[in-house]
Write a protein that holds these residues in place. Structure first.
Motif, PDB file in Angstrom:
ATOM      1  N   THR A 205       4.021  -1.600  35.013  1.00 17.23           N
ATOM      2  CA  THR A 205       2.831  -0.258  35.130  1.00 17.23           C
ATOM      3  C   THR A 205       2.456  -0.278  36.523  1.00 17.23           C
ATOM      4  O   THR A 205       2.349  -1.313  37.213  1.00 17.23           O
ATOM      5  N   PRO A 207       0.492   0.351  39.858  1.00 20.16           N
ATOM      6  CA  PRO A 207      -1.001   0.238  40.308  1.00 20.16           C
ATOM      7  C   PRO A 207      -1.569   1.233  40.152  1.00 20.16           C
ATOM      8  O   PRO A 207      -1.271   2.475  40.225  1.00 20.16           O
ATOM      9  N   GLY A 208      -2.992   0.931  39.465  1.00 19.68           N
ATOM     10  CA  GLY A 208      -3.691   2.279  39.143  1.00 19.68           C
ATOM     11  C   GLY A 208      -3.359   2.960  37.821  1.00 19.68           C
ATOM     12  O   GLY A 208      -4.368   3.829  37.361  1.00 19.68           O
ATOM     13  N   CYS A 209      -2.432   2.507  37.182  1.00 24.06           N
ATOM     14  CA  CYS A 209      -2.361   3.303  35.679  1.00 24.06           C
ATOM     15  C   CYS A 209      -2.672   2.082  34.864  1.00 24.06           C
ATOM     16  O   CYS A 209      -2.576   1.052  34.982  1.00 24.06           O
ATOM     17  N   THR A 210      -2.835   2.615  33.405  1.00 26.81           N
ATOM     18  CA  THR A 210      -3.134   1.906  32.349  1.00 26.81           C
ATOM     19  C   THR A 210      -1.707   1.393  31.597  1.00 26.81           C
ATOM     20  O   THR A 210      -0.826   2.125  31.245  1.00 26.81           O
ATOM     21  N   SER A 211      -1.742   0.129  31.414  1.00 26.60           N
ATOM     22  CA  SER A 211      -0.559  -0.349  30.604  1.00 26.60           C
ATOM     23  C   SER A 211      -0.418   0.269  29.228  1.00 26.60           C
ATOM     24  O   SER A 211      -1.484   0.663  28.651  1.00 26.60           O
ATOM     25  N   GLU A 220      -8.993  -0.723  27.886  1.00 30.03           N
ATOM     26  CA  GLU A 220      -9.438  -0.050  28.935  1.00 30.03           C
ATOM     27  C   GLU A 220     -10.148   1.400  28.538  1.00 30.03           C
ATOM     28  O   GLU A 220     -11.100   1.761  29.263  1.00 30.03           O
ATOM     29  N   ARG A 224     -13.918   2.769  29.345  1.00 32.16           N
ATOM     30  CA  ARG A 224     -14.512   3.964  30.128  1.00 32.16           C
ATOM     31  C   ARG A 224     -15.284   4.840  29.606  1.00 32.16           C
ATOM     32  O   ARG A 224     -16.154   5.553  30.016  1.00 32.16           O
TER      33      ARG A 224
END
Length: 228
Positions: A205, A207-211, A220, A224
């Protein structure tokens, strides 16, 4: 007859324009994901924006079988003008991931036949077709869950997702995550299924993205929502 000739010329012109946009580096990257075109999608969308809605042209571009032409066709068609049988045939003929994803996301979801197709595709023997059924089911989980058997969906996911072919597994995992995100009463079970099966746990994944690993994805997105 004159009108038909102009349409044919337009098809040729569009195909020539798409050929001119071909980039070998993009094709090489796409081929790693099972796609077979080399056109930058931002540039392809710009062509679609210029052409606007042209359903007759879209049909002719689809018939060419060229993936870039088919992607363009899906952007300029009028989804509600396709019959259920046409959409079923188009899906079964769309053998690359991007074309299938755009067909389902941009056309089938906007069609009055979406629910009938969801039902017929859901347990199709072809895993590619079944994955489209699951994608439409995920859409309903989020937007129109009334009438869906969410517990039954979790039962199927728990029993079949681990050994499912890649695209079908991905679609089932998406449905699992959406059930956990959108329906608090099933969240604990969704988290347990994801943790036990470990599908996509090690998926790389950026950086900055959700798995896409369901326990992380669910956690996550719920976080949010709670922060709003």
């Amino acid at each position: 007859m004159a009108g038909a000739a102009v349409t044919e010329t337009s098809v040729d012109e569009v195909l020539a324009e798409l050929a001119a946009l071909e980039d070998p580096r993009i094709r090489e990257v796409n081929q790693k994901h099972g796609d077979d075109h080399g056109v930058n999608l931002t540039k392809l969308r710009a062509v679609a924006k210029r052409l606007k809605n042209q359903h007759a042209l879209a049909r002719k571009l689809w018939i060419t079988g060229d993936s870039a032409a088919r992607l363009l066709a899906l952007l300029i068609c009028r989804p509600k003008e396709f019959t259920q049988n046409e959409l079923d045939a188009m899906l079964r003929d769309s053998r690359t991931p991007k074309v299938q994803d755009w067909l389902v996301g941009y056309v089938v979801k906007k069609s009055p036949h979406a629910e009938d197709l969801r039902r017929s595709w859901f347990d199709d023997a072809d895993p590619m077709v079944a994955s489209a059924g699951w994608a439409l089911t995920s859409e309903r989980v989020v937007k129109k869950p009334e009438g869906l058997d969410l517990k039954g969906l979790l039962d199927i996911i728990e029993a079949q997702m681990k050994g499912a072919p890649e695209r079908l597994q991905w679609a089932m995992n998406t449905c699992l995550a959406q059930i956990g995100i959108e329906h608090a009463e099933y969240r604990v079970r969704a988290l347990k299924i994801g943790a036990r099966l470990e599908v996509l746990k090690d998926y790389p994944t950026p950086p900055g993205c959700t798995s896409p690993y369901a326990p992380i994805w669910i956690g996550e997105m719920v976080r949010r929502q709670s922060a709003k």
